[in-house]
Design a protein around this motif. Sequence first.
Motif, PDB file in Angstrom:
ATOM      1  N   SER A  74     -43.237  46.200   4.013  1.00  0.00           N
ATOM      2  CA  SER A  74     -41.880  46.025   4.521  1.00  0.00           C
ATOM      3  C   SER A  74     -41.564  44.528   4.507  1.00  0.00           C
ATOM      4  CB  SER A  74     -41.785  46.573   5.954  1.00  0.00           C
ATOM      5  OG  SER A  74     -42.465  45.717   6.861  1.00  0.00           O
ATOM      6  N   ASP A  75     -40.445  44.147   5.105  1.00  0.00           N
ATOM      7  CA  ASP A  75     -40.071  42.740   5.134  1.00  0.00           C
ATOM      8  C   ASP A  75     -41.049  41.891   5.932  1.00  0.00           C
ATOM      9  OD1 ASP A  75     -37.868  43.198   3.586  1.00  0.00           O
ATOM     10  OD2 ASP A  75     -36.464  43.319   5.268  1.00  0.00           O
ATOM     11  N   SER A  76     -41.779  42.507   6.854  1.00  0.00           N
ATOM     12  CA  SER A  76     -42.630  41.707   7.731  1.00  0.00           C
ATOM     13  C   SER A  76     -44.008  42.310   7.991  1.00  0.00           C
ATOM     14  CB  SER A  76     -41.929  41.478   9.076  1.00  0.00           C
ATOM     15  OG  SER A  76     -41.625  42.722   9.697  1.00  0.00           O
ATOM     16  N   THR A  77     -44.380  43.373   7.289  1.00  0.00           N
ATOM     17  CA  THR A  77     -45.715  43.944   7.443  1.00  0.00           C
ATOM     18  C   THR A  77     -46.235  44.449   6.099  1.00  0.00           C
ATOM     19  OG1 THR A  77     -44.881  46.160   7.964  1.00  0.00           O
ATOM     20  CG2 THR A  77     -45.324  44.698   9.837  1.00  0.00           C
ATOM     21  N   VAL A  78     -47.545  44.357   5.955  1.00  0.00           N
ATOM     22  CA  VAL A  78     -48.230  44.946   4.804  1.00  0.00           C
ATOM     23  C   VAL A  78     -49.294  45.874   5.362  1.00  0.00           C
ATOM     24  CG1 VAL A  78     -49.598  44.530   2.735  1.00  0.00           C
ATOM     25  CG2 VAL A  78     -47.870  42.851   3.442  1.00  0.00           C
ATOM     26  N   THR A  79     -49.158  47.155   5.092  1.00  0.00           N
ATOM     27  CA  THR A  79     -50.118  48.140   5.573  1.00  0.00           C
ATOM     28  C   THR A  79     -51.112  48.434   4.462  1.00  0.00           C
ATOM     29  OG1 THR A  79     -48.438  49.139   7.007  1.00  0.00           O
ATOM     30  CG2 THR A  79     -50.417  50.436   6.553  1.00  0.00           C
ATOM     31  N   LEU A  80     -52.380  48.216   4.743  1.00  0.00           N
ATOM     32  CA  LEU A  80     -53.410  48.447   3.748  1.00  0.00           C
ATOM     33  C   LEU A  80     -53.910  49.878   3.819  1.00  0.00           C
ATOM     34  CD1 LEU A  80     -55.416  45.106   3.977  1.00  0.00           C
ATOM     35  CD2 LEU A  80     -53.423  45.680   2.583  1.00  0.00           C
ATOM     36  N   ALA A  81     -54.241  50.426   2.682  1.00  0.00           N
ATOM     37  CA  ALA A  81     -54.665  51.827   2.620  1.00  0.00           C
ATOM     38  C   ALA A  81     -56.062  52.022   3.200  1.00  0.00           C
ATOM     39  CB  ALA A  81     -54.619  52.318   1.171  1.00  0.00           C
ATOM     40  N   GLU A  82     -56.875  50.965   3.103  1.00  0.00           N
ATOM     41  CA  GLU A  82     -58.223  51.035   3.662  1.00  0.00           C
ATOM     42  C   GLU A  82     -58.335  50.113   4.865  1.00  0.00           C
ATOM     43  OE1 GLU A  82     -58.398  52.022  -0.667  1.00  0.00           O
ATOM     44  OE2 GLU A  82     -57.726  50.226   0.409  1.00  0.00           O
ATOM     45  N   HIS A  83     -59.366  50.346   5.661  1.00  0.00           N
ATOM     46  CA  HIS A  83     -59.748  49.461   6.760  1.00  0.00           C
ATOM     47  C   HIS A  83     -58.799  49.478   7.951  1.00  0.00           C
ATOM     48  CE1 HIS A  83     -62.562  48.041   3.791  1.00  0.00           C
ATOM     49  NE2 HIS A  83     -61.587  47.611   3.022  1.00  0.00           N
ATOM     50  N   LYS A  84     -57.729  50.275   7.917  1.00  0.00           N
ATOM     51  CA  LYS A  84     -56.792  50.370   9.028  1.00  0.00           C
ATOM     52  C   LYS A  84     -56.280  48.992   9.446  1.00  0.00           C
ATOM     53  CE  LYS A  84     -58.927  54.581  10.867  1.00  0.00           C
ATOM     54  NZ  LYS A  84     -59.590  55.235  12.027  1.00  0.00           N
ATOM     55  N   LEU A  85     -55.940  48.183   8.469  1.00  0.00           N
ATOM     56  CA  LEU A  85     -55.520  46.809   8.718  1.00  0.00           C
ATOM     57  C   LEU A  85     -54.059  46.633   8.336  1.00  0.00           C
ATOM     58  CD1 LEU A  85     -56.379  43.923   9.507  1.00  0.00           C
ATOM     59  CD2 LEU A  85     -57.055  43.563   7.124  1.00  0.00           C
ATOM     60  N   ILE A  86     -53.300  46.021   9.241  1.00  0.00           N
ATOM     61  CA  ILE A  86     -51.908  45.689   8.983  1.00  0.00           C
ATOM     62  C   ILE A  86     -51.764  44.179   9.002  1.00  0.00           C
ATOM     63  CG2 ILE A  86     -49.528  45.873   9.788  1.00  0.00           C
ATOM     64  CD1 ILE A  86     -50.211  48.550  11.027  1.00  0.00           C
ATOM     65  N   LEU A  87     -51.247  43.615   7.921  1.00  0.00           N
ATOM     66  CA  LEU A  87     -51.009  42.180   7.818  1.00  0.00           C
ATOM     67  C   LEU A  87     -49.548  41.935   8.198  1.00  0.00           C
ATOM     68  CD1 LEU A  87     -52.745  41.598   4.356  1.00  0.00           C
ATOM     69  CD2 LEU A  87     -53.782  41.592   6.644  1.00  0.00           C
ATOM     70  N   ARG A  88     -49.328  41.057   9.161  1.00  0.00           N
ATOM     71  CA  ARG A  88     -47.984  40.876   9.704  1.00  0.00           C
ATOM     72  C   ARG A  88     -47.421  39.501   9.327  1.00  0.00           C
ATOM     73  NH1 ARG A  88     -47.261  45.118  13.057  1.00  0.00           N
ATOM     74  NH2 ARG A  88     -49.150  46.107  13.880  1.00  0.00           N
TER      75      ARG A  88
END
Length: 223
Positions: free
Chosen positions: A55-69
């Motif tokens: 999205s404009d302010s988050t990257v949700t990764l398919a593995e590792h349950k990690l969200i980059l904000r």
Amino acid sequence: MKLTKINRTEAFRYMGMQGDIPENMELIADECESRLIVAANPKFHWVYAGIADISDSTVTLAEHKLILRGKDISEHLSGCFGTALLCATLGDGVDKLLRQLQTEDMTKALTADALASAAVEQVCDIAEKEIEERFADKFTTWRFSPGYGDFPLECQRDFLAAVNAMRTVGVCVNNGGLLTPTKSVTAVVGISDKPIPQKRRGCGTCKLRDKCNFRKNGGHCNG
């Protein structure tokens, strides 16, 4: 892996020194470099993580349950299908040496600190080359670390868990959100099927570009 030489030009640049370096500083750097090479135990580890959603302010990764904000990391990874999550370190022996030098001679301590910063970037360069070779038929961004722009340091604990950094390279995070050993780096490299726009491979994405001394002197720190 073992470092045999540290990029002294980069280290002096971190210290704000360019051009002709005084002979006494070269001699100090000789000693500090030799001691750092003995003390260092450089390691790196990276893992692949696909991108499930941006999205404009988050990257949700398919593995590792990690969200980059953050808007900056979202823009950086725009168009990428995956990431390489990287952690690199010089090991705790370098921290011990830096503490020792602080009690011996502050000039040596500052010089060794700059050399160590240059050295851990060299380890990251080696890791990045391995990532590029692994995805030789793809395109990669330059590495983007927590703390750049609005990509928050608060993600470090989850990031290290995703890389299993404590077991693989001996890196953890303290209660203040700082990595230990201190000469450690985490970074994200984006992977794409399409060429990466130039602005996402260098200074154009950096929030410090307008007041960066490196750029004022015609240089850059990455990318």
